[in-house]
Design an enzyme around this catalytic site. Structure first.
Site, PDB file in Angstrom:
ATOM      1  N   ARG A 177       0.836  -1.199   0.000  1.00 14.54           N
ATOM      2  CA  ARG A 177       0.000   0.000   0.000  1.00 14.54           C
ATOM      3  C   ARG A 177       0.872   1.250   0.000  1.00 14.54           C
ATOM      4  O   ARG A 177       0.536   2.243  -0.646  1.00 14.54           O
ATOM      5  CB  ARG A 177      -0.936  -0.013   1.208  1.00 14.54           C
ATOM      6  CG  ARG A 177      -1.989  -1.098   1.156  1.00 14.54           C
ATOM      7  CD  ARG A 177      -2.855  -1.099   2.402  1.00 14.54           C
ATOM      8  NE  ARG A 177      -3.722   0.070   2.471  1.00 14.54           N
ATOM      9  CZ  ARG A 177      -4.489   0.374   3.523  1.00 14.54           C
ATOM     10  NH1 ARG A 177      -4.459  -0.402   4.606  1.00 14.54           N
ATOM     11  NH2 ARG A 177      -5.264   1.436   3.506  1.00 14.54           N
ATOM     12  N   CYS A 234      -1.643   5.696   8.895  1.00 11.34           N
ATOM     13  CA  CYS A 234      -1.952   4.350   8.383  1.00 11.34           C
ATOM     14  C   CYS A 234      -3.131   4.470   7.427  1.00 11.34           C
ATOM     15  O   CYS A 234      -3.180   5.389   6.613  1.00 11.34           O
ATOM     16  CB  CYS A 234      -2.232   3.382   9.529  1.00 11.34           C
ATOM     17  SG  CYS A 234      -3.646   3.842  10.565  1.00 11.34           S
TER      18      CYS A 234
END
Length: 278
Positions: A177, A234
Site C-alpha cells: 500500500r 496508516c
C-alpha cells in the site's frame, strides 16, 4: 506505569478495585470477524468491551474512525466504569492491532495510567488463564478529560510537514500500500511524500511486541530518527497507534497520530502523493 504488562502480572490483580481491563478488539470488514460475538463467547474476567468505531469515534465526522472530542471520550469511559484514577489494561485478539488505538485514545483524553497486555487474548488463552462469559458490573466512574492535543495531527499539520519539514511521518500500512501497488478504497494510491514505511506488523512476533532492541533496529532501518518529532499514519488511524506504541517503548511517548490517515489524504485532490519506495 509500565507500557506493557505480562499475563502473569495481570492475573493476580484482576480483582483490585484500582484496575480496569478493556477488550479493544476491532476488525476491518475484510477480516470477517465479529468482535462483539467473540467478547460474549469469552473474555478476561472483569473486562469491558469498547468499540473504537462506535464508543470512541465522532459519528458526525466525514472520515471513518475520527476520534471523538476529549469530553465525549471522558463520558464514554466513565459510563463503562473507567475513571481517571484507574490503571487501565487494554488487549485485543491480534496482538495490539486495535488495542493500541484504545491506548492512544486514553492518552489523548489525558489518561496516563494505561498499558497493553503483551500477546493479548490469544496468549492469555494459550496460557490457560481464567476466562468468563459473565458481563462486568462496574459502576459509572469519574473521568476528567485533560486533553493532549499534541498527540493528534490533522491534514493541515501533515501538509505543513511535507512542505516545511520539522517532523517525520511514519506509515504503518503494508509495504504494498505504501508503494501504491496494494488495494485501497479511496481515490488515490501511494503515500505521503517523505514518509517512512514501518508496517504495523513489523512491531510484532508471534502476536507479541518485539524486544526494544528489535524495534529500535526496525525503525532505524526505515530511516526513522528517534531524536526528531514523529507523526504516525496508516489507513484510518488505527494501526498508526501501534507504531506510536512501539515508539513509546523506545522512549518516544510524544508521538502524534494523523487521525485521518490515508482515508483522508488518499481521498483528497489537493495534496501531494508519492509512489514507489521513497
Amino acid at each position: 506505569m509500565p507500557l506493557l504488562v505480562e499475563p502473569a502480572w495481570l492475573e493476580p490483580r484482576l480483582a483490585e478495585p484500582g484496575l480496569r481491563v478493556i477488550d479493544g478488539s476491532w476488525y476491518l470488514p475484510a477480516q470477517k470477524r465479529d468482535a462483539r460475538a467473540e467478547y460474549l463467547a469469552a473474555h478476561i474476567p472483569g473486562a469491558v468491551q469498547l468499540d473504537l468505531s462506535s464508543d470512541l469515534a465522532d459519528s458526525s465526522a466525514p472520515v471513518r474512525n475520527t476520534v471523538a472530542a476529549p469530553e465525549a471520550l471522558a463520558r464514554s469511559f466513565a459510563a463503562h466504569g473507567i475513571g481517571s484514577d484507574h490503571h487501565v489494561i487494554v488487549y485485543d485478539h491480534l496482538g495490539g492491532f486495535s488495542a493500541a488505538r484504545i491506548w492512544w485514545t486514553l492518552r489523548y483524553a489525558g489518561h496516563s495510567h494505561v498499558s497493553l497486555l503483551d500477546g493479548g487474548f490469544p496468549r492469555w488463552q494459550r496460557e490457560g488463564r481464567p476466562l468468563t462469559r459473565e458481563l462486568p458490573r462496574h459502576p459509572p466512574a469519574r473521568f476528567v478529560a485533560k486533553p493532549r492535543p499534541e498527540l493528534l495531527s490533522g491534514k493541515a499539520d501533515v501538509l505543513r510537514i511535507v512542505r516545511e519539514g520539522g517532523a517525520q511521518i511514519v506509515d504503518a500500512r503494508s509495504a504494498e500500500r505504501f508503494r501504491g501497488t496494494g488495494e485501497e478504497h479511496v481515490k488515490h494510491k501511494g503515500h505521503i511524500p517523505g514518509s517512512r514505511s514501518v508496517p504495523y506488523d513489523q512491531n510484532l512476533a508471534d502476536g507479541r511486541l518485539k524486544s526494544v532492541a528489535e524495534l529500535r533496529s526496525a525503525y532505524e532501518r526505515a530511516g526513522v530518527r528517534l531524536d526528531r518529532p514523529i507523526v504516525t499514519s496508516c489507513g484510518s488511524g488505527v494501526t498508526a497507534a501501534l507504531d506510536a506504541f512501539a515508539l513509546a517503548l523506545l522512549g518516544r511517548d510524544d508521538v502524534a497520530v494523523y487521525d485521518g490517515s490515508w482515508a483522508e489524504w488518499g481521498d483528497s485532490d489537493d495534496v501531494p502523493i508519492a509512489l514507489g519506495d521513497e
